[in-house]
Design an enzyme around this catalytic site. Structure first.
Site, short mmCIF file in Angstrom:
data_model
loop_
_atom_site.label_atom_id
_atom_site.label_comp_id
_atom_site.label_asym_id
_atom_site.label_seq_id
_atom_site.Cartn_x
_atom_site.Cartn_y
_atom_site.Cartn_z
N LYS A 66 0.84 -1.21 0.00
CA LYS A 66 0.00 0.00 0.00
C LYS A 66 0.87 1.26 0.00
O LYS A 66 0.83 2.09 0.91
CB LYS A 66 -0.96 0.01 1.18
CG LYS A 66 -2.02 -1.08 1.08
CD LYS A 66 -3.15 -0.89 2.04
CE LYS A 66 -4.11 -2.07 2.04
NZ LYS A 66 -3.52 -3.30 2.60
N LEU A 67 1.64 1.37 -1.06
CA LEU A 67 2.56 2.51 -1.20
C LEU A 67 1.79 3.82 -1.05
O LEU A 67 0.72 3.98 -1.63
CB LEU A 67 3.23 2.47 -2.57
CG LEU A 67 4.00 1.18 -2.88
CD1 LEU A 67 4.47 1.17 -4.32
CD2 LEU A 67 5.17 1.02 -1.93
N ASP A 69 3.53 7.37 -0.74
CA ASP A 69 4.57 8.35 -0.49
C ASP A 69 4.75 9.24 -1.72
O ASP A 69 4.02 9.12 -2.70
CB ASP A 69 5.88 7.62 -0.12
CG ASP A 69 6.66 8.37 0.94
OD1 ASP A 69 6.87 9.59 0.76
OD2 ASP A 69 7.07 7.75 1.94
O1 O7E Z 1 -9.97 -9.97 6.54
P1 O7E Z 1 -9.12 -11.04 5.96
O2 O7E Z 1 -8.38 -11.82 6.98
O3 O7E Z 1 -9.87 -11.92 4.98
O4 O7E Z 1 -7.93 -10.33 5.12
C1 O7E Z 1 -8.18 -9.30 4.24
C2 O7E Z 1 -6.90 -8.88 3.59
O5 O7E Z 1 -7.20 -7.79 2.70
C3 O7E Z 1 -5.83 -8.36 4.53
O6 O7E Z 1 -4.57 -8.72 4.01
C4 O7E Z 1 -5.98 -6.85 4.50
O7 O7E Z 1 -4.76 -6.19 4.71
C5 O7E Z 1 -6.48 -6.64 3.07
N1 O7E Z 1 -7.32 -5.45 2.85
C6 O7E Z 1 -8.44 -5.23 3.60
O8 O7E Z 1 -8.82 -6.04 4.46
N2 O7E Z 1 -9.16 -4.07 3.40
C7 O7E Z 1 -8.84 -3.16 2.47
O9 O7E Z 1 -9.53 -2.17 2.33
C8 O7E Z 1 -7.73 -3.39 1.67
C9 O7E Z 1 -7.02 -4.57 1.83
C10 O7E Z 1 -6.06 -4.91 0.86
O10 O7E Z 1 -5.71 -6.04 0.60
O11 O7E Z 1 -5.59 -3.91 0.13
C11 O7E Z 1 -4.79 -4.17 -0.90
C12 O7E Z 1 -5.33 -5.25 -1.79
#
Ligand code: O7E
Length: 214
Positions: A66-67, A69
Site C-alpha cells: 500500500k505505497l 509516499d
Molecule cells: O480480513 P481477511 O483476513 O480476509 O484479510 C483481508 C486482507 O485484505 C488483509 O490482508 C488486509 O490487509 C487486506 N485489505 C483489507 O482487508 N481491506 C482493504 O480495504 C484493503 C485490503 C487490501 O488487501 O488492500 C490491498 C489489496
C-alpha cells in the site's frame, strides 16, 4: 516458469502470517487452488524481502505494501520489490497521480493495483471517483475495492469499465463472495477464513465452488 496456480480461481489468498515455515507450507499446499497469493508486512517484517522470491516458486505473489509516499520513494520501493520476482504490487491512490505514475513506470513486468476504497469506512470514501479516474489515467492494471460493501463496489465498477477489480472483506470482515462478484469484483481476497481454518484447503475449495456457481 510453470506455476501450479489455478488460473480460473477467483480467490487471492491473503497470507497474513509472520512465520516463514507456516507461510511456505500454506503457499505450497494452497497454490494450485488460488489465482495468486497476497503478502503484506507481517511476513516481510519477520523474514525479509527474500521471502518474496521463495514464495514466488509456488504462486504469483502480490506485494501489498500500500505505497503512499512521494513519487521518488514509491519508485525506490517498487524497483526493489520487482527485483525479487513479485507478480504484482499494491499502491494507495490518494497520494495522487504523480505517485501512481511513478509506481506504474518503475513496476516493469509487475502488475500495479491501486486502492480506491477500503473494506472499512475511511476518508478516501469522499474521493473514490477521483481515485478511480487517476488510477485509470496512470495506467494501473487493477483496482482494490471492498467486497463487504457491495453498493460501493458496484459504483466503482460502473465508473471503471472492465479493469480488473480485486476485493477484500469476505469472511472475517462480513462480506459475501457472491454479492461481491455480482457487484463487479474479478477476484476476492481472503485471509483469516482460510489460514485460521482447521482445514485451509477445504476452506478454499468451498470458496472456489461458491465463486464458480455464478
Ligand atoms: O480480513 P481477511 O483476513 O480476509 O484479510 C483481508 C486482507 O485484505 C488483509 O490482508 C488486509 O490487509 C487486506 N485489505 C483489507 O482487508 N481491506 C482493504 O480495504 C484493503 C485490503 C487490501 O488487501 O488492500 C490491498 C489489496
Amino acid at each position: 516458469m510453470d506455476l501450479p496456480t489455478m488460473e480460473d480461481s477467483k480467490i487471492i489468498f491473503a497470507l497474513d502470517v509472520y512465520d516463514r515455515d507456516t507461510g511456505i507450507e500454506l503457499a505450497k499446499n494452497l497454490a494450485d487452488q488460488v489465482f495468486a497469493i497476497k503478502v503484506n508486512w507481517p511476513i516481510i517484517l519477520e523474514n525479509g524481502i527474500k521471502i518474496i522470491s521463495e514464495l514466488s516458486k509456488y504462486s504469483k505473489i502480490i506485494c501489498d505494501f500500500k505505497l503512499a509516499d512521494v513519487e521518488n520513494t514509491d519508485k525506490l520501493i517498487t524497483e526493489k520489490v520487482a527485483q525479487y520476482g513479485a507478480w504484482g504490487i499494491i499502491s494507495h491512490a490518494f497520494t495522487g497521480i504523480k505517485s501512481l505514475r511513478a509506481v506504474v513506470k518503475s513496476a516493469g513486468q509487475m502488475k500495479v493495483f491501486s486502492v480506491v476504497s477500503m473494506s472499512q469506512e475511511s476518508y478516501i470514501d469522499n474521493v473514490y471517483d477521483k481515485l478511480v479516474d487517476d488510477s485509470l489515467k496512470a495506467g494501473v492494471f487493477g483496482l482494490v475495492a471492498p467486497a463487504n460493501r457491495p453498493d460501493r463496489l458496484k459504483k466503482i465498477r460502473d465508473i471503471s469499465g472492465d479493469i480488473k477489480i480485486i476485493a477484500p472483506g469476505v469472511g472475517a470482515q462480513g462480506g459475501n463472495i457472491i454479492s461481491a462478484i455480482m457487484a463487479g469484483a474479478d477476484y476476492i481476497i481472503i485471509g483469516r477464513s482460510i489460514y485460521d481454518s482447521p482445514d485451509p484447503i477445504g476452506a478454499i475449495k468451498k470458496f472456489n465452488d461458491e465463486a464458480t456457481k455464478l
